[in-house]
Write a protein that holds these residues in place. Structure first.
Motif, mmCIF file in Angstrom:
data_model
loop_
_atom_site.group_PDB
_atom_site.id
_atom_site.type_symbol
_atom_site.label_atom_id
_atom_site.label_comp_id
_atom_site.label_asym_id
_atom_site.label_seq_id
_atom_site.Cartn_x
_atom_site.Cartn_y
_atom_site.Cartn_z
ATOM 1 N N GLY A 1 -7.532 12.706 -1.316
ATOM 2 C CA GLY A 1 -7.321 12.163 -2.650
ATOM 3 C C GLY A 1 -6.316 11.036 -2.730
ATOM 4 O O GLY A 1 -6.202 10.374 -3.769
ATOM 5 N N HIS A 2 -5.585 10.794 -1.649
ATOM 6 C CA HIS A 2 -4.605 9.701 -1.633
ATOM 7 C C HIS A 2 -5.214 8.390 -1.135
ATOM 8 O O HIS A 2 -4.568 7.346 -1.194
ATOM 9 N N ASN A 3 -6.440 8.448 -0.646
ATOM 10 C CA ASN A 3 -7.062 7.313 0.033
ATOM 11 C C ASN A 3 -7.529 6.246 -0.958
ATOM 12 O O ASN A 3 -8.389 6.502 -1.807
ATOM 13 N N ASN A 4 -6.911 5.052 -0.841
ATOM 14 C CA ASN A 4 -7.375 3.865 -1.557
ATOM 15 C C ASN A 4 -7.366 4.038 -3.079
ATOM 16 O O ASN A 4 -8.339 3.714 -3.770
ATOM 17 N N VAL A 5 -6.245 4.532 -3.598
ATOM 18 C CA VAL A 5 -6.111 4.737 -5.043
ATOM 19 C C VAL A 5 -4.873 4.002 -5.551
ATOM 20 O O VAL A 5 -3.958 3.702 -4.787
ATOM 21 N N PRO A 6 -4.817 3.682 -6.868
ATOM 22 C CA PRO A 6 -3.648 3.014 -7.439
ATOM 23 C C PRO A 6 -2.396 3.885 -7.273
ATOM 24 O O PRO A 6 -2.509 5.096 -7.074
ATOM 25 N N PRO A 7 -1.194 3.288 -7.350
ATOM 26 C CA PRO A 7 -0.944 1.900 -7.755
ATOM 27 C C PRO A 7 -1.022 0.882 -6.620
ATOM 28 O O PRO A 7 -1.127 -0.308 -6.867
ATOM 29 N N GLN B 1 0.808 -1.221 0.000
ATOM 30 C CA GLN B 1 0.000 0.000 0.000
ATOM 31 C C GLN B 1 0.840 1.270 0.000
ATOM 32 O O GLN B 1 1.940 1.319 0.544
ATOM 33 N N LEU B 2 0.277 2.261 -0.669
ATOM 34 C CA LEU B 2 0.755 3.641 -0.649
ATOM 35 C C LEU B 2 -0.515 4.478 -0.558
ATOM 36 O O LEU B 2 -1.254 4.617 -1.535
ATOM 37 N N THR B 3 -0.801 4.989 0.635
ATOM 38 C CA THR B 3 -2.106 5.605 0.862
ATOM 39 C C THR B 3 -1.977 6.822 1.760
ATOM 40 O O THR B 3 -0.898 7.153 2.249
ATOM 41 N N GLY B 4 -3.089 7.495 1.962
ATOM 42 C CA GLY B 4 -3.107 8.689 2.792
ATOM 43 C C GLY B 4 -4.499 9.291 2.808
ATOM 44 O O GLY B 4 -5.464 8.686 2.325
ATOM 45 N N PRO B 5 -4.629 10.506 3.335
ATOM 46 C CA PRO B 5 -5.954 11.122 3.439
ATOM 47 C C PRO B 5 -6.452 11.679 2.105
ATOM 48 O O PRO B 5 -5.694 11.805 1.139
ATOM 49 N N PRO C 1 -3.361 0.659 -3.579
ATOM 50 C CA PRO C 1 -4.454 1.192 -2.765
ATOM 51 C C PRO C 1 -4.509 0.574 -1.375
ATOM 52 O O PRO C 1 -4.131 -0.575 -1.163
ATOM 53 N N GLY C 2 -4.985 1.370 -0.442
ATOM 54 C CA GLY C 2 -5.224 0.915 0.922
ATOM 55 C C GLY C 2 -6.112 1.933 1.606
ATOM 56 O O GLY C 2 -6.023 3.132 1.323
ATOM 57 N N THR C 3 -6.990 1.483 2.476
ATOM 58 C CA THR C 3 -7.876 2.421 3.157
ATOM 59 C C THR C 3 -7.096 3.213 4.200
ATOM 60 O O THR C 3 -6.033 2.791 4.658
ATOM 61 N N VAL D 1 2.652 11.312 10.405
ATOM 62 C CA VAL D 1 1.449 11.764 11.104
ATOM 63 C C VAL D 1 1.065 13.149 10.590
ATOM 64 O O VAL D 1 1.817 14.115 10.750
ATOM 65 N N GLY D 2 -0.109 13.237 9.982
ATOM 66 C CA GLY D 2 -0.511 14.466 9.302
ATOM 67 C C GLY D 2 -1.312 15.431 10.142
ATOM 68 O O GLY D 2 -1.602 16.547 9.699
#
Length: 230
Positions: free
Chosen positions: A92-98, A86-90, A100-102, A161-162
């Motif tokens: 627009g980064h949430n659960n998107v390719p390449p 996973q490479l994810t975040g809050p 994805p992760g919640t 931590v954002g």
């Protein structure tokens, strides 16, 4: 009279030495038992950041949790419950390719046995923060395989931590572990969204994780979250 006093003194010293030796032996046996437990664990957690005594972040955010979990045994990714990289975040980064992760508080959808706590986590029901018992594992941004062999698999997990979700200008304790296979399905996927205060002492900490059941060591890091801006 002198001989009697001398005899009593000798007996007292002898008894004291016997107790001291017994205590030392007991402590050694206990330490060996603890080490044996760690050695027999199916997973090992190592935290690289933060470190004990760090003054981390700015305005309560921008600090890292960087850790690795070494899962022992064959078929490591499946046993770890690793459902993907996973490479994810809050936002627009949430659960998107390449990869994805919640992204939210609670049990991680990619590494579902991991539990990550801070002793100062805020309470905010609208954002699903339930205080220090909140499992923060699903807020991690990066999850990947860093080493893999027939008998072990190392998974690396990183979070920047954002927001000041653990406060700012406060001392806190980070606690990390892998929860045991509580449902006996052969997979470490039983971390809760929120860890309960099992021992009813008013704190959520390593003692509660031990009562819940863990498959790994319990790593704890005590550090300060910096309140000053950049």
């Amino acid at each position: 009279m002198r001989r009697s006093i001398s005899k009593r003194a000798t007996m007292t010293i002898s008894a004291g030495l016997t107790i001291a030796v017994a205590a030392t032996v007991a402590a050694t046996v206990s330490a060996q038992a603890d080490n044996a437990t760690d050695t027999a664990s199916d997973a090992k957690v190592e935290v690289f950041a933060p470190r004990n005594g760090d003054n981390a972040g700015a305005s309560g955010r921008g600090w890292f949790v960087d850790l690795a979990v070494d899962f022992r045994g064959q078929n490591g990714p499946a046993r770890a419950g690793l459902s993907g990289l996973q490479l994810t975040g809050p936002a627009g980064h949430n659960n998107v390719p390449p990869f994805p992760g919640t992204f939210s508080p609670g049990k991680d959808d990619r590494l579902p046995g991991l539990v990550v706590l801070t002793s100062s986590t805020i309470t905010n029901p609208e954002r699903k923060f339930a205080g220090p018992g909140t499992n923060l594992a699903n807020l991690f941004n990066l999850t990947g395989l860093t080493d893999r062999a027939d008998d072990r698999t190392e998974v690396w997990d990183t979070w920047i931590v954002g927001d000041a979700i653990a406060g700012k200008g406060v001392d806190t304790t980070l606690t990390v572990a892998v929860v045991d296979d509580l449902d006996h399905n052969g997979v470490y996927d039983d971390a809760p969204d929120v860890v309960a205060d099992f021992d009813h002492d008013g704190r959520i900490d390593a003692k509660d994780l031990k009562i819940l059941g863990v498959a790994s060591n319990i790593e704890q890091v005590r550090f300060h979250i910096n309140a000053n801006p950049l």
